[in-house]
Design an enzyme around this catalytic site. Sequence first.
Site, mmCIF file in Angstrom:
data_model
loop_
_atom_site.group_PDB
_atom_site.id
_atom_site.type_symbol
_atom_site.label_atom_id
_atom_site.label_comp_id
_atom_site.label_asym_id
_atom_site.label_seq_id
_atom_site.Cartn_x
_atom_site.Cartn_y
_atom_site.Cartn_z
ATOM 1 N N ASP A 139 0.831 -1.208 0.000
ATOM 2 C CA ASP A 139 0.000 0.000 0.000
ATOM 3 C C ASP A 139 0.869 1.262 0.000
ATOM 4 O OD1 ASP A 139 -2.317 1.462 0.025
ATOM 5 O OD2 ASP A 139 -2.671 1.256 2.173
ATOM 6 N N ASN A 170 1.354 3.393 -2.882
ATOM 7 C CA ASN A 170 1.907 3.836 -4.181
ATOM 8 C C ASN A 170 1.359 5.199 -4.588
ATOM 9 O OD1 ASN A 170 3.201 1.411 -4.397
ATOM 10 N ND2 ASN A 170 1.702 0.488 -5.774
ATOM 11 N N GLY A 171 0.044 5.365 -4.414
ATOM 12 C CA GLY A 171 -0.604 6.618 -4.834
ATOM 13 C C GLY A 171 -0.064 7.797 -4.035
ATOM 14 N N ARG A 172 0.050 7.606 -2.705
ATOM 15 C CA ARG A 172 0.534 8.700 -1.860
ATOM 16 C C ARG A 172 2.008 8.989 -2.132
ATOM 17 N NH1 ARG A 172 -1.133 6.179 3.542
ATOM 18 N NH2 ARG A 172 -1.438 4.390 2.171
ATOM 19 N N ARG A 183 -0.732 9.364 -9.899
ATOM 20 C CA ARG A 183 -0.760 8.142 -9.078
ATOM 21 C C ARG A 183 -0.191 6.904 -9.789
ATOM 22 N NH1 ARG A 183 -3.933 7.358 -4.755
ATOM 23 N NH2 ARG A 183 -4.329 5.257 -5.521
ATOM 24 N N HIS A 236 2.606 3.278 -8.956
ATOM 25 C CA HIS A 236 2.527 1.829 -9.185
ATOM 26 C C HIS A 236 3.749 1.348 -9.968
ATOM 27 C CE1 HIS A 236 -1.380 1.967 -7.438
ATOM 28 N NE2 HIS A 236 -1.941 2.627 -8.436
ATOM 29 N N THR A 291 -10.657 -7.025 -5.733
ATOM 30 C CA THR A 291 -11.976 -6.930 -6.373
ATOM 31 C C THR A 291 -12.560 -5.526 -6.172
ATOM 32 O OG1 THR A 291 -12.788 -8.013 -4.359
ATOM 33 C CG2 THR A 291 -12.639 -9.376 -6.311
ATOM 34 N N TRP A 293 -11.521 -2.069 -8.788
ATOM 35 C CA TRP A 293 -12.247 -1.645 -9.998
ATOM 36 C C TRP A 293 -12.887 -0.275 -9.819
ATOM 37 C CZ3 TRP A 293 -11.665 -4.166 -14.472
ATOM 38 C CH2 TRP A 293 -11.294 -5.498 -14.445
ATOM 39 N N LEU A 348 11.223 -20.411 -4.892
ATOM 40 C CA LEU A 348 10.222 -19.545 -4.253
ATOM 41 C C LEU A 348 8.892 -19.586 -5.008
ATOM 42 C CD1 LEU A 348 9.687 -17.123 -2.157
ATOM 43 C CD2 LEU A 348 10.062 -15.655 -4.138
#
Length: 248
Positions: free
Chosen positions: A25, A27-29, A38, A42, A71, A74, A136
Amino acid sequence: MKAKELAELKKRLAPLPRHVGIIMDGNGRWASARGLPRPMGHRAGTERLRSLIRLSSDLGIEALSLYAFSTENWKRPRVEVETLFAIFMDYFNAEVEALHQNGVRITAMGDLEGLPESVRLSCLRAMEKTRANAGLRLNIALNYGSRAELGRAARLLAKDAASGRLDPASVDEASLQGRLWVADLPDVDLLIRTGGEKRLSNFMLLQLAYAELAFVEDYWPDFSDERYIEALADFAGRSRRFGGLDGE
Ligand code: FPP
């Protein structure tokens, strides 16, 4: 990392988790803080994967599950969703050969049928190419939600019971577990969430039943190998009781 250095690190980090889950979590910020759009966050976040996977693999961690697209994702603006899909395709196309050379086996969990065909096919090709690898396990959650996964597993159980293949009285944890999207993974031992939020966001809820949780402030693109090692060291120092008492 040199062999001696790695051996010392492994000793310091014992016992290692068999299965690490990561909610990537922030990436956008990360992007907004730099005045970037944004989706650039990513892209930057994807750059973190290479050394994280390498380190996990070198340490002998068995499985790494990454929450790439939920999910609920979207609901984001179309351009962001499309960039994410483009990133997934680029990733599968560009990185699979190197992952394959390193013995990594890729699996995906989630409703792949609900993804654009180009994304689905590049993912399926990556899985197919690496399916015999014993290194892995890189398990990518794509169009994934834990409640959707459990709903699907319940549906499969009901179908098997209705057709007479399964005695309803024999339904138990194992028969449910066996119908998850990816059924052959050990439970998650350590869940790391970056970006400062402290929630599970519908990620692997059943598989996390006894996971140790690590919430890290860094935005995902800033989550360094050093921070990862800190989280692993912290895990090694925890006392896991699984509902029992210490030392049992
Ligand atoms: C959450 O950050 C992150 C995502 C929804 C996408 C994660 C995807 C990647 C890191 C791309 C690469 C993955 C693979 C497997 C190739 P956010 O956008 O919610 O950040 P915010 O909370 O700051 O808005």
